[in-house]
Motif scaffolding. Structure first.
Motif, PDB file in Angstrom:
ATOM      1  N   HIS A   1       0.812  -1.212   0.000  1.00 52.15           N
ATOM      2  CA  HIS A   1       0.000   0.000   0.000  1.00 52.15           C
ATOM      3  C   HIS A   1       0.843   1.258   0.000  1.00 52.15           C
TER       4      HIS A   1
ATOM      5  N   HIS B   1     -10.140  -2.936  -1.933  1.00 58.83           N
ATOM      6  CA  HIS B   1      -9.038  -1.990  -2.154  1.00 58.83           C
ATOM      7  C   HIS B   1      -9.529  -0.732  -2.887  1.00 58.83           C
TER       8      HIS B   1
ATOM      9  N   HIS C   1     -10.591   0.751   0.957  1.00 66.42           N
ATOM     10  CA  HIS C   1      -9.255   1.256   1.276  1.00 66.42           C
ATOM     11  C   HIS C   1      -9.057   2.651   0.668  1.00 66.42           C
TER      12      HIS C   1
ATOM     13  N   CYS D   1      -5.389  -5.580   1.712  1.00 64.29           N
ATOM     14  CA  CYS D   1      -6.348  -5.905   0.651  1.00 64.29           C
ATOM     15  C   CYS D   1      -5.755  -5.795  -0.751  1.00 64.29           C
ATOM     16  N   SER D   2      -4.499  -5.468  -0.870  1.00 64.39           N
ATOM     17  CA  SER D   2      -3.876  -5.442  -2.194  1.00 64.39           C
ATOM     18  C   SER D   2      -2.440  -5.947  -2.107  1.00 64.39           C
TER      19      SER D   2
HETATM   20 ZN    ZN Z   1      -5.835  -2.116  -0.047  1.00 61.95          ZN
END
Ligand code: ZN
Ligand code: FAD
Length: 317
Positions: free
Chosen positions: A59, A261, A265, A310-311
């Motif tokens: 991130h 994401h 996010h 999430c990524s």
């Molecule tokens: Zn993310």
């Protein structure tokens, strides 16, 4: 409707049974399996947009809003986790629910969530989108009064300006208030075409406007909804095997990437592991009960969970 039950034998055979290739999600299968967290990197042939201005790992990079002018760059500000108490007592939870039928499996999951979290002392609010007849279309009607530029309508600009001057439509403002107050956002829905139902996507489009959820230079870890948690809880027609590594539908985490994401996010909201109930329509009554019990159990210790990345880097390899 797409369900694993609807698959022909030939198609079923073409799906490799790789259930042991775990998904990094709370996958509630007929067997109630809880797979391990981090699988090996792998390639899946689905289009992933290029990362703009990628400047580091995970991130910690500079990213741009998809479709935004180049000048609208967003910088990561912090990776700090929000301070949270170990229990959910007194916490505010907003459940955004998208199913038409209260007797559905999603309806049962919603009922459990409301009951369990209320029992824990949480204040629970439900936005039952179909019951509310929530308007999913992003239109000029979302702005009350004159437009910023009536010559050429630009939804993003107009809602941003309307937010600043307090002239967004009442239904959007009401949802924004619920989001603002919530510590945790739970999205409960059936998977529709590898995605959330349109009514829920419309909620995202209309509620999470610029100025409220993100802003210039305020996105991802710097997003305006920092300090909140989110959780995507959904059901599928397809089995867990269909959504496993190397199978016909591919790894389900690719479906989750835009939601977790690209939306949560991006707005600064941390993401808890998703909760997936695979193919409730295709399993026995007993297995369905097991899935509902597994969700109840998870809710009991939800607040002790840490947000996920999430990524992760391997998504794009
Ligand atoms: Zn993310
Ligand atoms: P339901 O059909 O309501 O419930 C399943 C069963 O559980 C029913 O028999 C119900 O009576 C029973 N039940 C409910 N409550 C309880 C309880 N308390 N105890 C025991 N049993 C209970 N699927 C995919 O995998 N991928 C896709 O891309 C996809 N796209 C779709 C697109 C569209 C437009 C549609 C309509 C469906 C699509 N599907 C897809 C399938 C969809 O995701 C599933 O049908 C849905 O997730 C099932 O959830 P439900 O709540 O509707 O289940």
């Amino acid at each position: 409707m797409r369900t694993s039950c609807a698959l022909g034998e030939e198609q079923r055979r073409s799906i490799k049974n790789t259930a042991s290739d775990a998904l990094g999600v709370h996958a509630v299968t007929a067997a109630g399996a809880r797979p391990r967290a981090e699988p090996e990197p792998r390639a899946v042939p689905i289009p992933i947009p290029p990362r703009s201005g990628s400047a580091g790992k995970g991130h910690s990079r500079i990213s741009a809003l998809p479709g935004a002018p180049r000048s609208r760059q967003y910088q990561i500000i912090s990776r700090e986790a929000p301070q949270r108490s170990p229990t959910m007592a007194g916490k505010k939870v907003l459940i955004v629910y998208a199913h038409q039928e209260p007797k559905s499996f999603n309806g049962s999951l919603l009922k459990i969530t409301v009951e369990e979290l209320t029992k824990q002392g949480c204040s629970v609010t439900v936005s039952d989108l179909y019951a509310m007849q929530f308007e999913p279309r992003a239109t000029r009607n979302d702005i009350v009064g004159p437009l910023h530029n009536s010559e050429a309508f630009n939804y993003g600009v107009e809602t941003w300006e309307a937010y600043k001057r307090g002239s967004l439509s009442k239904d959007v403002v009401e949802e924004q208030k619920k989001v603002q107050e919530a510590d945790l956002l739970i999205f409960q829905f059936p998977l529709f075409w590898f995605n959330m139902p349109a009514i829920l996507k419309g909620w995202m489009d209309r509620v999470l406007v610029q100025g409220f959820a993100y802003d210039l230079s305020k996105a991802y870890d710097g997003g305006l909804l920092q300090g909140k948690l989110s959780l995507f809880s959904f059901t599928t027609g397809g089995s867990q095997e269909m959504y496993s590594k190397g199978t016909i539908s591919g790894d389900i985490r690719y479906i989750l990437w835009p939601m977790q994401h690209g939306i949560m996010h991006f707005c600064g909201v941390k993401v808890l592991e998703p909760h997936i109930c695979y193919a409730p329509a295709c399993v026995s009554e007993e297995k369905r009960k097991e899935m509902l019990t597994a969700w109840t159990q998870r809710l009991k210790t939800l607040w002790k969970e840490e947000p996920i990345d999430c990524s992760p880097e391997w998504y794009f390899k």
